[in-house]
Scaffold this motif. Structure first.
Motif, short mmCIF file in Angstrom:
data_model
loop_
_atom_site.label_atom_id
_atom_site.label_comp_id
_atom_site.label_asym_id
_atom_site.label_seq_id
_atom_site.Cartn_x
_atom_site.Cartn_y
_atom_site.Cartn_z
N PRO A 1 0.84 -1.20 0.00
CA PRO A 1 0.00 0.00 0.00
C PRO A 1 0.87 1.25 0.00
CG PRO A 1 0.22 -0.82 2.23
CD PRO A 1 1.01 -1.77 1.35
N GLY A 2 0.28 2.39 -0.18
CA GLY A 2 1.03 3.63 -0.17
C GLY A 2 0.12 4.83 -0.38
N PRO A 3 0.59 6.03 -0.05
CA PRO A 3 -0.23 7.23 -0.18
C PRO A 3 -0.72 7.48 -1.60
CG PRO A 3 1.71 7.67 1.16
CD PRO A 3 1.90 6.32 0.57
N ALA A 4 0.12 7.22 -2.61
CA ALA A 4 -0.28 7.47 -3.99
C ALA A 4 -1.44 6.57 -4.41
CB ALA A 4 0.91 7.26 -4.92
N LEU A 5 -1.38 5.30 -4.02
CA LEU A 5 -2.45 4.37 -4.35
C LEU A 5 -3.76 4.80 -3.71
CD1 LEU A 5 -3.18 1.62 -5.68
CD2 LEU A 5 -2.69 0.56 -3.47
N GLN A 6 -3.69 5.21 -2.45
CA GLN A 6 -4.90 5.64 -1.75
C GLN A 6 -5.49 6.90 -2.35
OE1 GLN A 6 -3.91 5.96 2.40
NE2 GLN A 6 -3.24 3.82 2.57
N ALA A 7 -4.64 7.77 -2.94
CA ALA A 7 -5.13 9.02 -3.53
C ALA A 7 -5.64 8.84 -4.95
CB ALA A 7 -4.01 10.06 -3.52
N GLY A 8 -5.41 7.66 -5.54
CA GLY A 8 -5.92 7.41 -6.88
C GLY A 8 -4.95 7.71 -8.00
N LEU A 9 -3.68 7.91 -7.68
CA LEU A 9 -2.69 8.09 -8.73
C LEU A 9 -2.47 6.78 -9.48
CD1 LEU A 9 -0.08 10.30 -6.84
CD2 LEU A 9 -1.52 11.03 -8.75
N LYS A 10 -2.08 6.88 -10.77
CA LYS A 10 -1.95 5.68 -11.59
C LYS A 10 -0.64 5.72 -12.38
CE LYS A 10 -6.94 5.16 -12.30
NZ LYS A 10 -8.03 5.05 -13.33
N PRO A 11 -0.08 4.55 -12.68
CA PRO A 11 1.08 4.53 -13.58
C PRO A 11 0.73 5.22 -14.90
CG PRO A 11 0.77 2.39 -12.56
CD PRO A 11 -0.44 3.20 -12.21
N GLY A 12 1.65 6.02 -15.39
CA GLY A 12 1.41 6.79 -16.61
C GLY A 12 1.03 8.22 -16.35
N ASP A 13 0.61 8.54 -15.12
CA ASP A 13 0.31 9.93 -14.79
C ASP A 13 1.58 10.77 -14.91
OD1 ASP A 13 -2.31 9.31 -14.29
OD2 ASP A 13 -2.11 9.30 -12.11
N ILE B 1 -4.88 16.47 -7.92
CA ILE B 1 -5.15 15.39 -6.99
C ILE B 1 -4.46 15.70 -5.67
CG2 ILE B 1 -4.73 12.95 -6.47
CD1 ILE B 1 -5.10 12.29 -9.34
N ALA B 2 -5.23 15.63 -4.58
CA ALA B 2 -4.68 15.84 -3.24
C ALA B 2 -4.19 14.50 -2.70
CB ALA B 2 -5.71 16.44 -2.31
N VAL B 3 -2.97 14.51 -2.16
CA VAL B 3 -2.39 13.28 -1.61
C VAL B 3 -1.95 13.56 -0.17
CG1 VAL B 3 -0.63 11.50 -1.86
CG2 VAL B 3 -1.51 12.67 -3.88
N VAL B 4 -2.38 12.73 0.77
CA VAL B 4 -1.89 12.80 2.15
C VAL B 4 -0.61 11.99 2.21
CG1 VAL B 4 -2.37 12.30 4.56
CG2 VAL B 4 -4.22 13.07 3.06
N VAL B 5 0.51 12.68 2.38
CA VAL B 5 1.80 11.99 2.29
C VAL B 5 2.04 11.16 3.55
CG1 VAL B 5 2.77 13.79 0.82
CG2 VAL B 5 3.08 13.94 3.28
N GLY B 6 2.78 10.07 3.37
CA GLY B 6 3.15 9.23 4.47
C GLY B 6 4.53 9.58 4.99
N ARG B 7 5.04 8.77 5.91
CA ARG B 7 6.38 8.96 6.46
C ARG B 7 7.36 8.17 5.61
NH1 ARG B 7 5.23 8.76 11.09
NH2 ARG B 7 5.76 10.82 11.87
N ARG B 8 8.38 8.84 5.15
CA ARG B 8 9.36 8.22 4.25
C ARG B 8 10.10 7.09 4.95
NH1 ARG B 8 12.46 9.92 -0.22
NH2 ARG B 8 14.52 8.94 -0.32
#
Length: 366
Positions: free
Chosen positions: A299-311, A353-360
């Motif tokens: 899992p990850g912040p990008a997946l939860q925000a709806g980002l996709k490969p190719g963006d 797209i708004a993304v809630v970032v996680g801890r690196r």
């Protein structure tokens, strides 16, 4: 002899006539020469006033690290090899094999004894000894360090205010500007060298946040952690690395700009560590500008925000990004749990797209 003299006078007259003809020609004029702007008006006659101001706040750092006892061969640190201190080090190690010595530099930024240096100077130390310019030795403790940017903060206890230096603005420094580097080369003690900024924005493969100033002031082993100053005596870079096939200075050194060092130092003083934002993506630079997402962590912040490969990512919080490194740095600057606004293109359509970032996580590049 008389013929030679006449020929010499004739040649001189011809040269003068040629110069006058050139000045009189349409392409060159004496007035054009006179009107050409003077690009460099003055240079320092001496760096001595600047050196007197900054040297008291530059410190030498010696570190010891516990090692296993046994009949191991004495290992001389690179900073001491070939110096007058190598023999002293070997003799000390023969009688005391449980410690290993290293050397570096640092600079005081607060009269209470707060010192900035490199993580690779003090990060693995069991004991840190700081030597001031007047010969005073003080024990220091590690306040905090950041391995990704190679920045560390240490603290000494003192009964009196110590001399200190202030931050300058590296963003105002141009290629060709004078700098004065200070430190402890080869363990010899306090030294200064002068040079200019040779280039900006150097990526030397040290980490994902590389953005070095390239300096031509001689920087040698032992200078790590020392400062480079502008002509006002303010710190504009933290000397960190050199490129050298011989181990000594060949005129190519690298310093972390103060615009990067100062906020990290402030956070290390507050919390002792750096929390960075994380998207959870694999990135690739796009020809012509922009950054392409080629993979999504699960899992990850990008997946939860709806980002996709190719963006294709063009901006973070309204600020344009044109490289993967720029995007990583922009997201890393956000506090974990906060939201960042990404401007992307998906199949030719622009959207936010708004993304809630996680801890690196450690050793992660996205």
């Amino acid at each position: 002899m008389r013929g030679a003299a006449r020929r010499g006078r004739f040649a001189a007259r011809m040269m003068a006539a040629g110069m006058m003809a050139a000045l009189a020609s349409p392409g060159v004029s004496a007035r054009a020469w006179a009107d050409a702007p003077i690009l460099v008006e003055q240079r320092p006659l001496s760096f001595a006033p600047l050196a007197r101001k900054i040297v008291p706040a530059v410190v030498n750092i010696a570190v010891t690290q516990d090692v296993d006892e046994g009949p191991t061969k004495v290992k001389v640190p690179p900073a001491l090899r070939g110096t007058p201190f190598e023999k002293q080090f070997r003799e000390r190690m023969r009688s005391k094999r449980e410690q290993m010595l290293g050397a570096g530099s640092g600079f005081i930024i607060d009269p209470s004894g707060v010192i900035v240096t490199n993580n690779h100077v003090v990060g693995a130390a069991d004991k840190i000894t700081v030597s001031l310019s007047d010969g005073t030795e003080l024990q220091a403790k590690l306040v905090g360090s950041d391995e990704l940017t190679d920045i560390a903060v240490i603290q000494v206890k003192t009964d009196k205010p110590l001399p200190f230096v202030t931050w300058g603005d590296s963003r105002k420094m141009d290629v060709g500007d004078w700098i004065l580097a200070a430190g402890n080369p080869f363990g010899l003690g306090s030294s200064v060298t002068a040079g200019i900024i040779s280039a900006r924005g150097r990526d030397i493969g040290a980490g994902p946040f590389d953005d070095f100033l390239q300096l031509d002031a001689p920087i040698n082993p032992g200078n790590s952690g020392g400062p480079s100053f502008d002509m006002r005596g303010q710190v504009v870079a933290l000397n960190t690395a050199i490129v050298s096939p011989t181990g000594g200075s060949v005129g190519i050194g690298f310093g972390i700009p103060s615009e990067i060092v100062q906020p990290i130092v402030d956070q290390l003083r507050k919390s002792g560590h750096i929390d960075r934002g994380w998207l959870g993506v694999t990135l690739e630079d796009r020809p012509g500008g922009g950054v392409s997402i080629v993979g999504i962590d699960k899992p990850g912040p990008a997946l939860q925000a709806g980002l996709k490969p190719g963006d294709l990512v063009n901006a973070v919080n309204g600020d344009h990004v044109d490289s993967a490194r720029g995007l990583i740095r922009a997201v890393a600057a956000a506090s974990p749990g906060s939201a960042v606004q990404l401007r992307i293109q998906r199949k030719g359509k622009a959207m936010d797209i708004a993304v809630v970032v996680g801890r690196r996580p450690e050793d992660n590049n996205g």
